[in-house]
Design a protein around this motif. Structure first.
Motif, PDB file in Angstrom:
ATOM      1  N   ARG A 153      72.625  58.119  61.375  1.00  0.00           N
ATOM      2  CA  ARG A 153      71.574  57.437  60.588  1.00  0.00           C
ATOM      3  C   ARG A 153      72.084  56.116  60.016  1.00  0.00           C
ATOM      4  O   ARG A 153      71.375  55.104  60.035  1.00  0.00           O
ATOM      5  N   ILE A 154      73.326  56.111  59.509  1.00  0.00           N
ATOM      6  CA  ILE A 154      73.907  54.879  58.970  1.00  0.00           C
ATOM      7  C   ILE A 154      73.987  53.815  60.063  1.00  0.00           C
ATOM      8  O   ILE A 154      73.593  52.662  59.862  1.00  0.00           O
ATOM      9  N   ALA A 155      74.505  54.196  61.227  1.00  0.00           N
ATOM     10  CA  ALA A 155      74.653  53.239  62.335  1.00  0.00           C
ATOM     11  C   ALA A 155      73.299  52.714  62.796  1.00  0.00           C
ATOM     12  O   ALA A 155      73.158  51.520  63.081  1.00  0.00           O
ATOM     13  N   LEU A 156      72.302  53.581  62.856  1.00  0.00           N
ATOM     14  CA  LEU A 156      70.953  53.145  63.248  1.00  0.00           C
ATOM     15  C   LEU A 156      70.390  52.144  62.241  1.00  0.00           C
ATOM     16  O   LEU A 156      69.850  51.100  62.623  1.00  0.00           O
TER      17      LEU A 156
ATOM     18  N   LYS B 256      67.440  49.712  63.172  1.00  0.00           N
ATOM     19  CA  LYS B 256      66.560  50.676  63.847  1.00  0.00           C
ATOM     20  C   LYS B 256      66.166  51.780  62.894  1.00  0.00           C
ATOM     21  O   LYS B 256      66.950  52.224  62.062  1.00  0.00           O
ATOM     22  N   LYS B 257      64.942  52.212  63.043  1.00  0.00           N
ATOM     23  CA  LYS B 257      64.445  53.321  62.239  1.00  0.00           C
ATOM     24  C   LYS B 257      65.082  54.621  62.733  1.00  0.00           C
ATOM     25  O   LYS B 257      65.071  54.895  63.931  1.00  0.00           O
ATOM     26  N   PRO B 258      65.652  55.415  61.826  1.00  0.00           N
ATOM     27  CA  PRO B 258      66.264  56.673  62.264  1.00  0.00           C
ATOM     28  C   PRO B 258      65.203  57.759  62.507  1.00  0.00           C
ATOM     29  O   PRO B 258      65.100  58.727  61.766  1.00  0.00           O
ATOM     30  N   SER B 259      64.394  57.560  63.523  1.00  0.00           N
ATOM     31  CA  SER B 259      63.365  58.547  63.853  1.00  0.00           C
ATOM     32  C   SER B 259      63.643  59.104  65.246  1.00  0.00           C
ATOM     33  O   SER B 259      64.154  58.385  66.116  1.00  0.00           O
ATOM     34  N   PRO B 260      63.310  60.374  65.471  1.00  0.00           N
ATOM     35  CA  PRO B 260      63.559  60.977  66.777  1.00  0.00           C
ATOM     36  C   PRO B 260      62.873  60.226  67.922  1.00  0.00           C
ATOM     37  O   PRO B 260      63.474  60.039  68.975  1.00  0.00           O
ATOM     38  N   THR B 261      61.653  59.764  67.702  1.00  0.00           N
ATOM     39  CA  THR B 261      60.917  59.080  68.760  1.00  0.00           C
ATOM     40  C   THR B 261      61.568  57.762  69.143  1.00  0.00           C
ATOM     41  O   THR B 261      61.780  57.482  70.330  1.00  0.00           O
ATOM     42  N   SER B 262      61.911  56.945  68.149  1.00  0.00           N
ATOM     43  CA  SER B 262      62.530  55.658  68.480  1.00  0.00           C
ATOM     44  C   SER B 262      63.934  55.858  69.040  1.00  0.00           C
ATOM     45  O   SER B 262      64.346  55.143  69.962  1.00  0.00           O
ATOM     46  N   LEU B 263      64.696  56.832  68.533  1.00  0.00           N
ATOM     47  CA  LEU B 263      66.023  57.103  69.067  1.00  0.00           C
ATOM     48  C   LEU B 263      65.924  57.570  70.520  1.00  0.00           C
ATOM     49  O   LEU B 263      66.685  57.107  71.378  1.00  0.00           O
ATOM     50  N   GLU B 264      64.984  58.421  70.807  1.00  0.00           N
ATOM     51  CA  GLU B 264      64.787  58.914  72.181  1.00  0.00           C
ATOM     52  C   GLU B 264      64.471  57.760  73.120  1.00  0.00           C
ATOM     53  O   GLU B 264      65.055  57.624  74.192  1.00  0.00           O
ATOM     54  N   ARG B 265      63.573  56.892  72.715  1.00  0.00           N
ATOM     55  CA  ARG B 265      63.171  55.747  73.547  1.00  0.00           C
ATOM     56  C   ARG B 265      64.359  54.803  73.785  1.00  0.00           C
ATOM     57  O   ARG B 265      64.668  54.453  74.924  1.00  0.00           O
TER      58      ARG B 265
ATOM     59  N   SER C 241      65.162  64.503  75.371  1.00  0.00           N
ATOM     60  CA  SER C 241      63.839  64.712  74.777  1.00  0.00           C
ATOM     61  C   SER C 241      63.824  64.288  73.316  1.00  0.00           C
ATOM     62  O   SER C 241      64.883  64.135  72.687  1.00  0.00           O
ATOM     63  N   VAL C 242      62.642  64.124  72.780  1.00  0.00           N
ATOM     64  CA  VAL C 242      62.497  63.844  71.350  1.00  0.00           C
ATOM     65  C   VAL C 242      63.068  65.013  70.555  1.00  0.00           C
ATOM     66  O   VAL C 242      63.687  64.816  69.508  1.00  0.00           O
ATOM     67  N   HIS C 243      62.905  66.220  71.078  1.00  0.00           N
ATOM     68  CA  HIS C 243      63.449  67.404  70.407  1.00  0.00           C
ATOM     69  C   HIS C 243      64.974  67.305  70.288  1.00  0.00           C
ATOM     70  O   HIS C 243      65.543  67.625  69.234  1.00  0.00           O
ATOM     71  N   ALA C 244      65.641  66.844  71.342  1.00  0.00           N
ATOM     72  CA  ALA C 244      67.107  66.704  71.312  1.00  0.00           C
ATOM     73  C   ALA C 244      67.532  65.658  70.286  1.00  0.00           C
ATOM     74  O   ALA C 244      68.456  65.890  69.495  1.00  0.00           O
ATOM     75  N   THR C 245      66.853  64.508  70.275  1.00  0.00           N
ATOM     76  CA  THR C 245      67.237  63.462  69.323  1.00  0.00           C
ATOM     77  C   THR C 245      66.924  63.890  67.891  1.00  0.00           C
ATOM     78  O   THR C 245      67.646  63.522  66.968  1.00  0.00           O
ATOM     79  N   ARG C 246      65.883  64.675  67.719  1.00  0.00           N
ATOM     80  CA  ARG C 246      65.574  65.217  66.388  1.00  0.00           C
ATOM     81  C   ARG C 246      66.717  66.105  65.906  1.00  0.00           C
ATOM     82  O   ARG C 246      67.137  66.030  64.757  1.00  0.00           O
TER      83      ARG C 246
END
Length: 150
Positions: free
Chosen positions: A18-21, A26-35, A47-52
């Motif tokens: 989260r700190i690095a994001l 970058k927003k520390p959200s599963p969707t944006s991290l996945e993308r 998957s979004v589930h994995a990044t979550r």
């Protein structure tokens, strides 16, 4: 390695991720991290589930995935995974600032390095409280030093 120790390591990894994001803007959200991750990853997409799970501290990515994350986020793999190495405490110059810098571990002990890392895991409001307390302590110390010199 015990299950509580694995859970603690996953939670610590999530905090560093989260700190690095945030330092990358970058927003520390599963969707944006996945993308963002899948744009850089050549294997099967995550998957979004994995990044979550990564962001919630429920799991840690494999080392090959961690290498992609570290390269993208401009941090060392060692720091991202373990919180050690050359990037022992990734911090922002000011809250909300995106300029990252590194506190070198060679110039300080493990306790101080851990303290700095813990500080940056606090919420912005809590960091402001810590800063206010430090400033008050330093003002008092300066006052005592000035009184002794007078």
């Amino acid at each position: 390695m015990s299950i509580p120790e694995k859970a603690l390591q996953a939670e610590s990894f999530a905090g560093r991720l989260r700190i690095a994001l945030e330092n990358k803007g970058k927003k520390p959200s599963p969707t944006s991290l996945e993308r963002e991750f899948n744009l850089r990853w050549r294997g099967n997409p995550v998957s979004v589930h994995a990044t979550r799970k990564w962001l919630m501290g429920l799991s840690v990515p494999t080392m090959d995935k961690l290498a992609i994350l570290a390269r993208w986020l401009d941090v060392s793999e060692e720091w991202l995974r373990w919180g050690s190495g050359a990037d022992a405490a990734l911090v922002a110059a000011e809250p909300g600032a995106r300029k990252a810098f590194v506190v070198q571990t060679g110039s300080q002990g493990q306790e101080e390095s851990s303290l700095v890392q813990d500080y940056w895991l606090l919420s912005r409001a809590d960091r402001q409280v810590v800063r206010a307390v430090l400033e008050a302590l330093l003002r008092e110390r300066r006052k005592q030093t000035d009184d002794k010199g007078a």
